[in-house]
Design a protein around this motif. Structure first.
Motif, PDB file in Angstrom:
ATOM      1  N   ASN A 350       0.826  -1.207   0.000  1.00 21.34           N
ATOM      2  CA  ASN A 350       0.000   0.000   0.000  1.00 21.34           C
ATOM      3  C   ASN A 350       0.860   1.256   0.000  1.00 21.34           C
ATOM      4  O   ASN A 350       0.539   2.245  -0.678  1.00 21.34           O
ATOM      5  CB  ASN A 350      -0.927   0.001   1.223  1.00 21.34           C
ATOM      6  CG  ASN A 350      -2.100  -0.943   1.069  1.00 21.34           C
ATOM      7  OD1 ASN A 350      -2.439  -1.347  -0.042  1.00 21.34           O
ATOM      8  ND2 ASN A 350      -2.714  -1.316   2.171  1.00 21.34           N
ATOM      9  N   CYS A 351       1.964   1.220   0.743  1.00 20.89           N
ATOM     10  CA  CYS A 351       2.892   2.361   0.752  1.00 20.89           C
ATOM     11  C   CYS A 351       3.503   2.571  -0.631  1.00 20.89           C
ATOM     12  O   CYS A 351       3.626   3.717  -1.101  1.00 20.89           O
ATOM     13  CB  CYS A 351       3.994   2.129   1.784  1.00 20.89           C
ATOM     14  SG  CYS A 351       3.447   2.196   3.508  1.00 20.89           S
ATOM     15  N   ILE A 352       3.869   1.476  -1.282  1.00 22.71           N
ATOM     16  CA  ILE A 352       4.453   1.563  -2.627  1.00 22.71           C
ATOM     17  C   ILE A 352       3.445   2.125  -3.613  1.00 22.71           C
ATOM     18  O   ILE A 352       3.755   3.029  -4.398  1.00 22.71           O
ATOM     19  CB  ILE A 352       4.950   0.174  -3.074  1.00 22.71           C
ATOM     20  CG1 ILE A 352       6.166  -0.249  -2.251  1.00 22.71           C
ATOM     21  CG2 ILE A 352       5.298   0.175  -4.573  1.00 22.71           C
ATOM     22  CD1 ILE A 352       6.593  -1.686  -2.472  1.00 22.71           C
ATOM     23  N   ASP A 353       2.220   1.612  -3.563  1.00 18.85           N
ATOM     24  CA  ASP A 353       1.185   2.077  -4.492  1.00 18.85           C
ATOM     25  C   ASP A 353       0.901   3.565  -4.294  1.00 18.85           C
ATOM     26  O   ASP A 353       0.740   4.310  -5.267  1.00 18.85           O
ATOM     27  CB  ASP A 353      -0.102   1.267  -4.304  1.00 18.85           C
ATOM     28  CG  ASP A 353       0.034  -0.172  -4.779  1.00 18.85           C
ATOM     29  OD1 ASP A 353       0.988  -0.456  -5.540  1.00 18.85           O
ATOM     30  OD2 ASP A 353      -0.800  -1.012  -4.390  1.00 18.85           O
ATOM     31  N   SER A 354       0.839   3.994  -3.027  1.00 20.17           N
ATOM     32  CA  SER A 354       0.585   5.401  -2.729  1.00 20.17           C
ATOM     33  C   SER A 354       1.720   6.279  -3.237  1.00 20.17           C
ATOM     34  O   SER A 354       1.490   7.350  -3.820  1.00 20.17           O
ATOM     35  CB  SER A 354       0.409   5.584  -1.217  1.00 20.17           C
ATOM     36  OG  SER A 354       0.233   6.947  -0.892  1.00 20.17           O
ATOM     37  N   GLU A 357       1.548   6.612  -7.010  1.00 25.74           N
ATOM     38  CA  GLU A 357       0.493   7.542  -7.412  1.00 25.74           C
ATOM     39  C   GLU A 357       0.961   8.992  -7.271  1.00 25.74           C
ATOM     40  O   GLU A 357       0.703   9.831  -8.143  1.00 25.74           O
ATOM     41  CB  GLU A 357      -0.760   7.306  -6.566  1.00 25.74           C
ATOM     42  CG  GLU A 357      -1.505   6.022  -6.908  1.00 25.74           C
ATOM     43  CD  GLU A 357      -2.713   5.820  -6.030  1.00 25.74           C
ATOM     44  OE1 GLU A 357      -3.056   6.757  -5.258  1.00 25.74           O
ATOM     45  OE2 GLU A 357      -3.329   4.740  -6.091  1.00 25.74           O
ATOM     46  N   THR A 358       1.640   9.268  -6.169  1.00 26.88           N
ATOM     47  CA  THR A 358       2.166  10.623  -5.952  1.00 26.88           C
ATOM     48  C   THR A 358       3.184  10.990  -7.025  1.00 26.88           C
ATOM     49  O   THR A 358       3.160  12.099  -7.584  1.00 26.88           O
ATOM     50  CB  THR A 358       2.811  10.731  -4.561  1.00 26.88           C
ATOM     51  OG1 THR A 358       1.836  10.410  -3.560  1.00 26.88           O
ATOM     52  CG2 THR A 358       3.348  12.135  -4.322  1.00 26.88           C
ATOM     53  N   MET A 359       4.074  10.038  -7.325  1.00 22.04           N
ATOM     54  CA  MET A 359       5.083  10.287  -8.359  1.00 22.04           C
ATOM     55  C   MET A 359       4.435  10.554  -9.712  1.00 22.04           C
ATOM     56  O   MET A 359       4.804  11.516 -10.409  1.00 22.04           O
ATOM     57  CB  MET A 359       6.026   9.092  -8.463  1.00 22.04           C
ATOM     58  CG  MET A 359       7.107   9.263  -9.539  1.00 22.04           C
ATOM     59  SD  MET A 359       7.994   7.745  -9.901  1.00 22.04           S
ATOM     60  CE  MET A 359       8.878   7.504  -8.373  1.00 22.04           C
TER      61      MET A 359
END
Length: 367
Positions: A350-354, A357-359
């Protein structure tokens, strides 16, 4: 300022002999991560690998170059490479002409960008493996901000990229911890074969004429395409003439390219030849213990695959896969540890996906 790619970027070519080069690594299609701004994976150039590489592997690149896979835009393979090496002519090596105009860390953001991928789709050629010729690619136009603004964007985006890589390393470390605990917990336990603790069904594909997408008949899974984290996904194909079956909570193992991946069945279903169904024998094992045990030796199982086109393992190999003949209480302890590991990995994912998305939002709005 509006520029064309060719105004600020050189395409690097060369003729590095792979048989005698002193460069340590090579880059092939499998080393790219789709939608990633960095290229980290690599193959080692040695006496074994150089003979397998085609003669088209002769373009030398440097750490910090941006490399773009010119075929199959939907895969979105491009990024800044983190090592020196060689690649084939289907990968375009891009290098900024002047760091005072275009920062080399900014260039991969220009390429790994939805605007660029749309340009690829609009200008691709070919009928099967679509490609973007350099003649068209060099004409790509984009807004290039001042170097000071580039530097701000680069600092933000690459900080996120570095955080993503740290999360990914933690996921790998979590998997390695489970594997090491598996070895430690069962080192003094008698080892047996998978067939000692489970009933195994090798899949068999029914006639293609019986397939449908209307929900008629029995859900059909040909291979691991629908695999999820733990449970297989909803079916997309059904068959009116099922051959081999699995039941809810049976372990499903991929036995054809890729070999060794596992999931749990969610319902009564038909298995194609790419899968094996594994049902624990009551009192000897459980579905979760079998699944996590097989995941602990997945790389070993993958290495057993043979075949020139598609790697596969056969019935005898599946039956003889090693598994501890442990008491159920010890099996349950290991399952609890593995499930906790999965929870940790879920949070990391979940941290990676978030972060991704920000990037992507920064790249989409500011590059």
């Amino acid at each position: 300022m509006l520029v064309k790619l060719n105004d600020v970027v050189d395409r690097i070519t060369g003729n590095e002999d792979r048989l005698v080069t002193t460069l340590p690594f090579y880059l092939a299609g499998e080393h790219y991560d789709s939608e990633s701004i960095g290229i980290y994976k690599r193959g080692e150039l040695n006496s074994t690998t150089v003979g397998k590489l085609g003669f088209k592997f002769h373009f030398p690149f440097k750490k910090g170059d941006t490399i773009f896979m010119s075929r199959n835009a939907h895969l979105k393979k491009a990024g800044m490479v983190m090592y020196d090496g060689i690649c084939s002519d289907t990968s375009y090596i891009l290098r900024t002409k002047d760091e005072k105009v275009l920062l080399h860390e900014y260039l991969p953001l220009v390429i790994q960008n939805e605007k660029f991928w749309r340009f690829f789709e609009e200008n691709k050629s070919g009928s099967v493996n679509f490609l973007l010729n350099w003649k068209e690619m060099k004409e790509y136009e984009f807004e290039l901000p001042a170097v000071e603004e580039q530097r701000k964007i680069v600092e933000e985006v690459w900080a996120i990229e570095n955080a993503i890589k740290k999360y990914e390393k933690l996921m790998v470390a979590t998997d390695e911890l489970v594997k090491s605990q598996f070895i430690e917990m069962f080192k003094d336990v008698d080892q047996g074969y998978l067939s000692d603790v489970a009933m195994i069904t090798m899949g068999q594909s029914p006639s293609g004429k019986t397939y449908n997408t209307d929900g008629e008949g029995v859900p059909f899974y040909q291979g691991k395409t629908e695999f999820g984290e733990l449970y297989i996904g909803e079916p997309t194909t059904w068959t009116t003439s099922p051959t081999r079956y699995a039941e809810c909570n049976d372990v499903l193992m991929s036995v054809r390219a890729p070999v060794g991946s596992t999931n749990l069945a969610i319902e009564h279903c038909c298995l194609g030849r790419g899968l094996a169904g594994i049902r624990p024998i009551e009192g000897k094992s459980t579905s979760l213990f079998i699944l996590y045990s097989m995941r602990s030796i997945e790389s070993q199982i993958e290495g057993m695959g043979v075949g020139s086109t598609f790697k596969a393992i056969n019935k005898d190999q599946v039956y003889k896969l090693p598994i501890p003949l442990a008491p159920l209480s010890l099996q349950e302890q290991f399952v609890e540890l593995a499930e906790q590991s999965d929870k940790s990995k879920f949070e990391l994912k979940n941290c990676i996906d978030s972060a991704k998305e920000t990037m992507q939002a920064i790249i989409a709005t500011r590059v």
